[in-house]
Write a protein that holds these residues in place. Structure first.
Motif, PDB file in Angstrom:
ATOM      1  N   ARG A 331       0.839  -1.195   0.000  1.00 10.80           N
ATOM      2  CA  ARG A 331       0.000   0.000   0.000  1.00 10.80           C
ATOM      3  C   ARG A 331       0.877   1.249   0.000  1.00 10.80           C
ATOM      4  O   ARG A 331       2.002   1.254   0.511  1.00 10.80           O
ATOM      5  CB  ARG A 331      -0.907   0.029   1.232  1.00 10.80           C
ATOM      6  CG  ARG A 331      -1.714  -1.226   1.453  1.00 10.80           C
ATOM      7  CD  ARG A 331      -2.622  -1.597   0.293  1.00 10.80           C
ATOM      8  NE  ARG A 331      -3.621  -0.601   0.018  1.00 10.80           N
ATOM      9  CZ  ARG A 331      -4.890  -0.878  -0.280  1.00 10.80           C
ATOM     10  NH1 ARG A 331      -5.307  -2.145  -0.323  1.00 10.80           N
ATOM     11  NH2 ARG A 331      -5.735   0.090  -0.551  1.00 10.80           N
ATOM     12  N   SER A 332       0.318   2.315  -0.545  1.00 11.89           N
ATOM     13  CA  SER A 332       1.029   3.592  -0.593  1.00 11.89           C
ATOM     14  C   SER A 332       1.172   4.176   0.808  1.00 11.89           C
ATOM     15  O   SER A 332       0.279   4.025   1.655  1.00 11.89           O
ATOM     16  CB  SER A 332       0.252   4.570  -1.484  1.00 11.89           C
ATOM     17  OG  SER A 332       0.700   5.890  -1.287  1.00 11.89           O
ATOM     18  N   GLN A 333       2.284   4.870   1.044  1.00 11.03           N
ATOM     19  CA  GLN A 333       2.478   5.563   2.317  1.00 11.03           C
ATOM     20  C   GLN A 333       1.417   6.626   2.545  1.00 11.03           C
ATOM     21  O   GLN A 333       1.127   6.990   3.692  1.00 11.03           O
ATOM     22  CB  GLN A 333       3.869   6.202   2.346  1.00 11.03           C
ATOM     23  CG  GLN A 333       5.013   5.212   2.499  1.00 11.03           C
ATOM     24  CD  GLN A 333       5.033   4.586   3.889  1.00 11.03           C
ATOM     25  OE1 GLN A 333       5.110   5.276   4.898  1.00 11.03           O
ATOM     26  NE2 GLN A 333       4.948   3.264   3.944  1.00 11.03           N
ATOM     27  N   ASP A 334       0.817   7.109   1.463  1.00  5.33           N
ATOM     28  CA  ASP A 334      -0.240   8.113   1.589  1.00  5.33           C
ATOM     29  C   ASP A 334      -1.500   7.538   2.239  1.00  5.33           C
ATOM     30  O   ASP A 334      -2.365   8.291   2.689  1.00  5.33           O
ATOM     31  CB  ASP A 334      -0.600   8.686   0.210  1.00  5.33           C
ATOM     32  CG  ASP A 334       0.517   9.525  -0.373  1.00  5.33           C
ATOM     33  OD1 ASP A 334       1.397   9.962   0.394  1.00  5.33           O
ATOM     34  OD2 ASP A 334       0.518   9.732  -1.604  1.00  5.33           O
TER      35      ASP A 334
END
Length: 470
Positions: A331-334
């Motif tokens: 998953r994206s860090q965002d």
């Protein structure tokens, strides 16, 4: 009557519905109206259940038809958004789970429905149900109805705020170290973390470290905790920790033949405690004497030898970090907020420290076992200070500066040991904020602490029971 309805407790609402003095539709609509009116300020409710009015109409028809009614028939209830609800969004406070709709209810939800309760809504929480403030990237931050600049706590902060503000009469939260008892204290409601395993954790995430996780009722009166717990307790054949077949007896703590013995403890063993909180615990102890209990100050040497918060931290990071890593893989860090990033960045506990912490946990259990050979219950603070401002990460308490994890000092021992604990209000700070106390009981002795809490509730000095949200 709608203004009265939103602050009736669940027991009263069930009685009024059963006697046809109000209808389930009227009750549900009053709470929906209240959500519309105050939730924009508080952000406790994240999803209103589809078909809630349809369910209320069906409940009304059952009353009119003279059908057999459950003890919560027609009463709306809310559920923390880490607890599965069939056909209703359960998004766990994270964009990673955005749009997730379970097929089945968690065991605790199914039991509330079986008792006749109507699922009203889901409530806010921290990311992954993991922090002392209810804030996340998906549904934002919840505010305390007593002071919108303060937190209603975590991780069941949305649930506590919803109940305190009259958006719900009763609900379900979960507790890893503080999370039903702390939020109850920050908003002045009541909550019960029963003996570990008394209420199955089936259908609740995260599953690890399941030996510390609990699910429990939150409400505005002790009798509502009794009612809910009587429906929630017992094995479900799915949660291997939920094996006790001991039946809950709401009257077991009321023996007329023996004076109940209660010890009270503020320090040492829990970290620093604010003088206003300490004074409230002492006042509650004096009040218990006034209703016929034997009460005296105590010390528990095991709590002084092994600081339970340190023991918990060394144990749970080792077990919970892999679960966070699995959930966030790819998953994206965002999509990650503060606590997921913090947990993933923590150093692993060494095997030597882990084993030492396990032995310390055993010493804590032994210490409490020894204490309960002489006493029926223990009275302590819940939190070391009243509800704090949003975003605080350290506190100066009684002259000592500590980080925010110290808020768990008096609650986490019960997660490490599995003992039952009850949070209830008995005071008010100089700033007008609720102050709760905590009853601790022997393993499987929920009836005793519920009885003691009921006695204390009857002599409570608190008069401003509801926040002013005009």
């Amino acid at each position: 009557m709608s203004k009265e309805i939103i602050f009736f407790d669940a027991t009263k609402l069930a009685e009024l519905i059963r006697t046809q003095e109000v209808s389930p539709v009227e009750v549900v609509q009053a709470h929906l109206d209240r959500i519309d009116a105050v939730n924009p300020k508080i952000n406790a409710i994240v999803t209103v259940a589809d078909g809630v009015l349809k369910a209320a109409k069906a409940a009304e028809a059952a009353v009119l038809a003279g059908e057999e009614l459950g003890p919560l028939h027609g009463v709306p209830f809310t559920v923390k958004d880490s607890i599965d609800t069939a056909g209703v969004l359960t998004q766990r406070g994270s964009p990673i789970f955005k749009g997730r709709v379970p097929d089945t209810d968690a065991t605790s939800v199914a039991r509330m429905r079986k008792a006749g309760g109507i699922l009203l809504a889901k409530t806010n929480l921290p990311e992954f149900s993991y922090w002392i403030e209810s804030d996340n990237l998906l549904s934002g931050r919840s505010n305390n109805p007593w002071d919108l600049e303060r937190t209603p706590g975590g991780s069941s902060g949305g649930e506590s705020a919803a109940i305190a503000a009259g958006m719900s009469p009763i609900g379900l939260g979960t507790d890893l170290a503080i999370s039903v008892r702390g939020p109850a204290a920050q908003t002045g409601i009541v909550s019960l973390k029963a003996t570990h395993g008394r209420v199955p954790m089936t259908g609740i995430w995260p599953r690890v470290p399941r030996r510390f996780w609990h699910v429990g009722p939150m409400a505005r009166t002790v009798r509502d905790l009794v009612l809910a717990f009587s429906q929630l307790a017992g094995p479900d054949g799915l949660d291997a920790f939920a094996t006790s077949t001991v039946q809950f007896d709401a009257g077991a703590g009321r023996s007329p033949h023996r004076q109940l013995r209660v010890g009270w403890l503020v320090e040492p063993g829990f970290g620093p405690v604010d003088p206003e909180v300490a004074a409230t615990v002492k006042a509650a102890a004096e009040a218990l004497k006034g209703v016929g209990c034997f009460v005296e100050p105590v010390r528990i040497p095991a709590l002084e030898r092994d600081f339970a918060l340190d023991v918990f931290n060394r144990l749970h990071v080792m077990e919970m970090k892999p679960a966070f890593a699995e959930a966030t893989a790819g998953r994206s860090q965002d999509e990650l907020y503060k606590m997921a990033k913090t947990m993933l960045a923590l150093p692993d506990t060494s095997m030597e420290d882990y084993i030492d912490a396990e032995q310390a946990a055993e010493r804590l259990r032994d210490g409490y076992a020894d204490y309960f050979t002489r006493y029926d219950a223990l009275l302590t603070p819940v939190l070391p200070l009243p509800a704090h401002k949003h975003g605080q990460t350290e506190f100066t308490i009684n002259g000592q500066t500590v980080d925010a994890t110290y808020l768990q000092g008096a609650t986490v021992p019960l997660n490490v040991t599995g003992l039952p604990g009850l949070s209830m209000r008995f005071g008010t700070s100089k700033e007008g904020l609720p102050i709760n106390v905590q009853f601790v009981g022997k393993w499987l002795a929920e009836s005793t602490i519920l009885h003691l809490a009921s006695l204390l509730e009857g002599v409570s000095p608190v008069r401003n029971l509801h926040p002013d949200l005009r």
